[in-house]
Design a protein around this motif. Structure first.
Motif, PDB file in Angstrom:
ATOM      1  N   MET A  96     -12.205  -4.623   6.319  1.00 28.49           N
ATOM      2  CA  MET A  96     -11.283  -4.137   7.347  1.00 28.49           C
ATOM      3  C   MET A  96     -11.862  -4.511   8.701  1.00 28.49           C
ATOM      4  O   MET A  96     -13.035  -4.262   8.970  1.00 28.49           O
ATOM      5  CB  MET A  96     -11.156  -2.620   7.267  1.00 28.49           C
ATOM      6  CG  MET A  96     -10.407  -2.157   6.023  1.00 28.49           C
ATOM      7  SD  MET A  96     -10.587  -0.376   5.788  1.00 28.49           S
ATOM      8  CE  MET A  96      -9.312   0.208   6.900  1.00 28.49           C
TER       9      MET A  96
ATOM     10  N   LYS B 269      -0.002   4.446  -0.811  1.00 25.33           N
ATOM     11  CA  LYS B 269      -0.682   5.746  -0.704  1.00 25.33           C
ATOM     12  C   LYS B 269       0.170   6.744   0.078  1.00 25.33           C
ATOM     13  O   LYS B 269       0.782   6.366   1.075  1.00 25.33           O
ATOM     14  CB  LYS B 269      -2.051   5.578  -0.040  1.00 25.33           C
ATOM     15  CG  LYS B 269      -2.002   5.073   1.387  1.00 25.33           C
ATOM     16  CD  LYS B 269      -3.387   4.664   1.886  1.00 25.33           C
ATOM     17  CE  LYS B 269      -3.330   4.312   3.362  1.00 25.33           C
ATOM     18  NZ  LYS B 269      -4.518   3.575   3.830  1.00 25.33           N
TER      19      LYS B 269
ATOM     20  N   ARG C  32      -3.054  -6.346   2.538  1.00 21.16           N
ATOM     21  CA  ARG C  32      -2.755  -4.974   2.102  1.00 21.16           C
ATOM     22  C   ARG C  32      -1.880  -4.324   3.163  1.00 21.16           C
ATOM     23  O   ARG C  32      -2.360  -3.932   4.219  1.00 21.16           O
ATOM     24  CB  ARG C  32      -4.057  -4.185   1.934  1.00 21.16           C
ATOM     25  CG  ARG C  32      -5.148  -4.905   1.113  1.00 21.16           C
ATOM     26  CD  ARG C  32      -6.439  -4.100   1.106  1.00 21.16           C
ATOM     27  NE  ARG C  32      -6.889  -3.748   2.446  1.00 21.16           N
ATOM     28  CZ  ARG C  32      -7.685  -4.507   3.202  1.00 21.16           C
ATOM     29  NH1 ARG C  32      -8.158  -5.658   2.746  1.00 21.16           N
ATOM     30  NH2 ARG C  32      -8.030  -4.124   4.411  1.00 21.16           N
ATOM     31  N   ILE C  33      -0.573  -4.245   2.865  1.00 20.44           N
ATOM     32  CA  ILE C  33       0.377  -3.772   3.873  1.00 20.44           C
ATOM     33  C   ILE C  33       0.993  -2.443   3.445  1.00 20.44           C
ATOM     34  O   ILE C  33       1.614  -2.355   2.380  1.00 20.44           O
ATOM     35  CB  ILE C  33       1.523  -4.798   4.076  1.00 20.44           C
ATOM     36  CG1 ILE C  33       0.975  -6.215   4.256  1.00 20.44           C
ATOM     37  CG2 ILE C  33       2.409  -4.377   5.248  1.00 20.44           C
ATOM     38  CD1 ILE C  33       0.481  -6.576   5.599  1.00 20.44           C
ATOM     39  N   GLY C  34       0.837  -1.438   4.279  1.00 24.02           N
ATOM     40  CA  GLY C  34       1.396  -0.121   3.979  1.00 24.02           C
ATOM     41  C   GLY C  34       2.553   0.239   4.882  1.00 24.02           C
ATOM     42  O   GLY C  34       3.723   0.084   4.533  1.00 24.02           O
ATOM     43  N   SER C  35       2.224   0.699   6.087  1.00 28.71           N
ATOM     44  CA  SER C  35       3.259   1.257   6.975  1.00 28.71           C
ATOM     45  C   SER C  35       4.362   0.264   7.338  1.00 28.71           C
ATOM     46  O   SER C  35       5.515   0.673   7.512  1.00 28.71           O
ATOM     47  CB  SER C  35       2.613   1.833   8.229  1.00 28.71           C
ATOM     48  OG  SER C  35       1.666   0.954   8.759  1.00 28.71           O
TER      49      SER C  35
ATOM     50  N   VAL D 262       0.846  -1.205   0.000  1.00 27.38           N
ATOM     51  CA  VAL D 262       0.000   0.000   0.000  1.00 27.38           C
ATOM     52  C   VAL D 262       0.879   1.253   0.000  1.00 27.38           C
ATOM     53  O   VAL D 262       1.498   1.602   1.005  1.00 27.38           O
ATOM     54  CB  VAL D 262      -0.967  -0.015   1.200  1.00 27.38           C
ATOM     55  CG1 VAL D 262      -1.781   1.278   1.242  1.00 27.38           C
ATOM     56  CG2 VAL D 262      -1.903  -1.217   1.099  1.00 27.38           C
TER      57      VAL D 262
ATOM     58  N   MET E 245     -13.620  -8.152   0.349  1.00 29.00           N
ATOM     59  CA  MET E 245     -12.616  -7.396   1.094  1.00 29.00           C
ATOM     60  C   MET E 245     -13.270  -6.857   2.355  1.00 29.00           C
ATOM     61  O   MET E 245     -14.478  -6.598   2.360  1.00 29.00           O
ATOM     62  CB  MET E 245     -12.135  -6.241   0.225  1.00 29.00           C
ATOM     63  CG  MET E 245     -11.136  -5.299   0.872  1.00 29.00           C
ATOM     64  SD  MET E 245     -11.868  -3.938   1.798  1.00 29.00           S
ATOM     65  CE  MET E 245     -10.606  -2.703   1.570  1.00 29.00           C
TER      66      MET E 245
ATOM     67  N   ILE F  34      -7.974   0.524  -3.168  1.00 30.42           N
ATOM     68  CA  ILE F  34      -8.401  -0.064  -1.892  1.00 30.42           C
ATOM     69  C   ILE F  34      -9.289   0.870  -1.087  1.00 30.42           C
ATOM     70  O   ILE F  34      -9.851   0.473  -0.078  1.00 30.42           O
ATOM     71  CB  ILE F  34      -7.186  -0.493  -1.031  1.00 30.42           C
ATOM     72  CG1 ILE F  34      -6.332   0.724  -0.658  1.00 30.42           C
ATOM     73  CG2 ILE F  34      -6.348  -1.536  -1.766  1.00 30.42           C
ATOM     74  CD1 ILE F  34      -5.244   0.401   0.357  1.00 30.42           C
TER      75      ILE F  34
ATOM     76  N   MET G 227      -3.948  -6.105   7.338  1.00 29.34           N
ATOM     77  CA  MET G 227      -3.124  -4.913   7.159  1.00 29.34           C
ATOM     78  C   MET G 227      -1.901  -5.055   8.057  1.00 29.34           C
ATOM     79  O   MET G 227      -1.691  -6.116   8.634  1.00 29.34           O
ATOM     80  CB  MET G 227      -3.941  -3.663   7.535  1.00 29.34           C
ATOM     81  CG  MET G 227      -5.246  -3.614   6.770  1.00 29.34           C
ATOM     82  SD  MET G 227      -6.475  -2.348   7.213  1.00 29.34           S
ATOM     83  CE  MET G 227      -5.559  -0.964   7.789  1.00 29.34           C
ATOM     84  N   SER G 228      -1.121  -3.995   8.179  1.00 29.06           N
ATOM     85  CA  SER G 228       0.123  -4.094   8.957  1.00 29.06           C
ATOM     86  C   SER G 228      -0.087  -4.663  10.368  1.00 29.06           C
ATOM     87  O   SER G 228       0.698  -5.470  10.839  1.00 29.06           O
ATOM     88  CB  SER G 228       0.799  -2.725   9.076  1.00 29.06           C
ATOM     89  OG  SER G 228       1.279  -2.300   7.824  1.00 29.06           O
TER      90      SER G 228
ATOM     91  N   ARG H  94       2.927   6.854   7.557  1.00 24.38           N
ATOM     92  CA  ARG H  94       2.532   7.886   6.590  1.00 24.38           C
ATOM     93  C   ARG H  94       2.473   9.242   7.258  1.00 24.38           C
ATOM     94  O   ARG H  94       2.106   9.356   8.410  1.00 24.38           O
ATOM     95  CB  ARG H  94       1.155   7.546   5.998  1.00 24.38           C
ATOM     96  CG  ARG H  94       1.200   6.429   4.997  1.00 24.38           C
ATOM     97  CD  ARG H  94      -0.187   6.069   4.513  1.00 24.38           C
ATOM     98  NE  ARG H  94      -1.027   5.481   5.545  1.00 24.38           N
ATOM     99  CZ  ARG H  94      -1.013   4.196   5.872  1.00 24.38           C
ATOM    100  NH1 ARG H  94      -0.205   3.352   5.277  1.00 24.38           N
ATOM    101  NH2 ARG H  94      -1.801   3.749   6.820  1.00 24.38           N
TER     102      ARG H  94
ATOM    103  N   ASN I  31      -5.495   4.607  -2.316  1.00 19.15           N
ATOM    104  CA  ASN I  31      -6.880   4.827  -1.877  1.00 19.15           C
ATOM    105  C   ASN I  31      -7.503   6.115  -2.431  1.00 19.15           C
ATOM    106  O   ASN I  31      -8.628   6.432  -2.096  1.00 19.15           O
ATOM    107  CB  ASN I  31      -6.988   4.775  -0.348  1.00 19.15           C
ATOM    108  CG  ASN I  31      -6.336   5.964   0.313  1.00 19.15           C
ATOM    109  OD1 ASN I  31      -5.493   6.617  -0.294  1.00 19.15           O
ATOM    110  ND2 ASN I  31      -6.707   6.230   1.540  1.00 19.15           N
TER     111      ASN I  31
HETATM  112  C1  LIG Z   1      -4.097   2.351   4.288  1.00 23.07           C
HETATM  113  C2  LIG Z   1      -4.804   1.069   4.093  1.00 23.07           C
HETATM  114  C3  LIG Z   1      -4.144  -0.159   4.294  1.00 23.07           C
HETATM  115  C4  LIG Z   1      -2.725  -0.276   4.788  1.00 23.07           C
HETATM  116  O1  LIG Z   1      -2.655   0.090   6.138  1.00 23.07           O
HETATM  117  P1  LIG Z   1      -1.332  -0.151   7.005  1.00 23.07           P
HETATM  118  O2  LIG Z   1      -1.825  -0.150   8.401  1.00 23.07           O
HETATM  119  O3  LIG Z   1      -0.431   0.992   6.718  1.00 23.07           O
HETATM  120  O4  LIG Z   1      -0.748  -1.443   6.598  1.00 23.07           O
HETATM  121  C5  LIG Z   1      -4.858  -1.326   4.022  1.00 23.07           C
HETATM  122  N1  LIG Z   1      -6.138  -1.292   3.606  1.00 23.07           N
HETATM  123  C6  LIG Z   1      -6.804  -0.136   3.404  1.00 23.07           C
HETATM  124  C7  LIG Z   1      -8.201  -0.192   2.935  1.00 23.07           C
HETATM  125  C8  LIG Z   1      -6.166   1.073   3.647  1.00 23.07           C
HETATM  126  O5  LIG Z   1      -6.837   2.215   3.448  1.00 23.07           O
END
Ligand SMILES: *Cc1c(COP(=O)(O)O)cnc(C)c1O
Length: 222
Positions: free
Chosen positions: A154, A26, A210-213, A24, A152, A68, A194-195, A219, A47
């Motif tokens: 959260m 973004k 879905r891994i971002g941070s 991820v 999908m 996402i 996620m993370s 961020r 996103n």
């Molecule tokens: C930002 C986001 C993520 C990633 O989040 P992290 O906690 O940074 O891994 C995953 N899914 C969605 C829908 C997001 O908006």
């Protein structure tokens, strides 16, 4: 090897082969994405439509962009030519718009139905009633330009892993229960994790995290 590539490597060894890692990106600059791309990574999540389209136009064409975030209907037209998979289909109205624009562009839009599994009121997603309403339309006929790939969601943002596990487990059951009704052989994607909760998600049957941070660092929204 740079920091991003290093973290990606760790995840690739951590995750089962059956799980697709969406990095991820973004708010992160193109240089970070290119570092991951150069290390062989192709799946990236954004996103915001404007940001995704801008990045898609500048970066290599074989990148698979995942939308996402919440998708507004008036942005569908812009996002369709660039997007690989839309994770956030959370209403019949959005689905109808995706069908309409995909037909105009003569393409197939691959989508995941976003389900509401968390306790918070604010999170987007369909409830079971809304899901049934979509099923009742006979989706294969009503949405011929849409490929339903799966679901999908959260989980609730909490430290309570038991609660997170229950929410993911609920989603996994729903995903399997609806496989027959949606399947044209491509209902194979369960995007959860996620993370902070990917390990639990994988244990509960996720096929896409879905891994971002944890890859790109925290961020900065300022
Ligand atoms: C930002 C986001 C993520 C990633 O989040 P992290 O906690 O940074 O891994 C995953 N899914 C969605 C829908 C997001 O908006």
């Amino acid at each position: 090897m740079g920091k991003v590539a290093e973290k990606l490597n760790v995840f690739q060894t951590l995750l089962p082969e059956s799980v697709t890692l969406v990095a991820v990106s973004k708010t992160k600059p193109n240089e970070d994405i290119m570092e991951a791309y150069s290390a062989g990574h192709l799946d990236f999540g954004e996103n915001k439509v404007q940001e995704m389209v801008a990045k898609a136009e500048e970066l290599p064409g074989d990148i698979r962009w995942h939308m996402i975030g919440h998708l507004q209907r008036n942005k569908v037209k812009q996002v369709l030519p660039h997007v690989h998979l839309i994770h956030g289909v959370d209403s019949m109205r959005l689905l109808k718009e995706i069908q309409k624009q995909a037909a105009k562009l003569d393409l197939k839009a691959h989508v995941l139905l976003q389900m509401h599994i968390a306790k918070e009121e604010t999170k987007y997603g369909l409830d079971e009633e809304e899901l049934e309403a979509i099923l009742e339309t006979n989706p294969a006929e009503k949405f011929p330009n849409v490929v339903f790939r799966g679901m999908m969601a959260m989980a609730t943002f909490t430290e309570d892993q038991d609660r997170i596990r229950k929410e993911f487990s609920y989603l996994k059951n729903l995903f399997e229960a609806k496989a027959v009704e949606f399947s044209k052989g491509q209902w194979n994607t369960l995007s959860m994790g996620m993370s902070n909760d990917f390990a639990t998600a994988v244990e509960e049957g996720s096929t896409m995290v879905r891994i971002g941070s944890a890859i790109f660092g925290e961020r900065n929204y300022s």
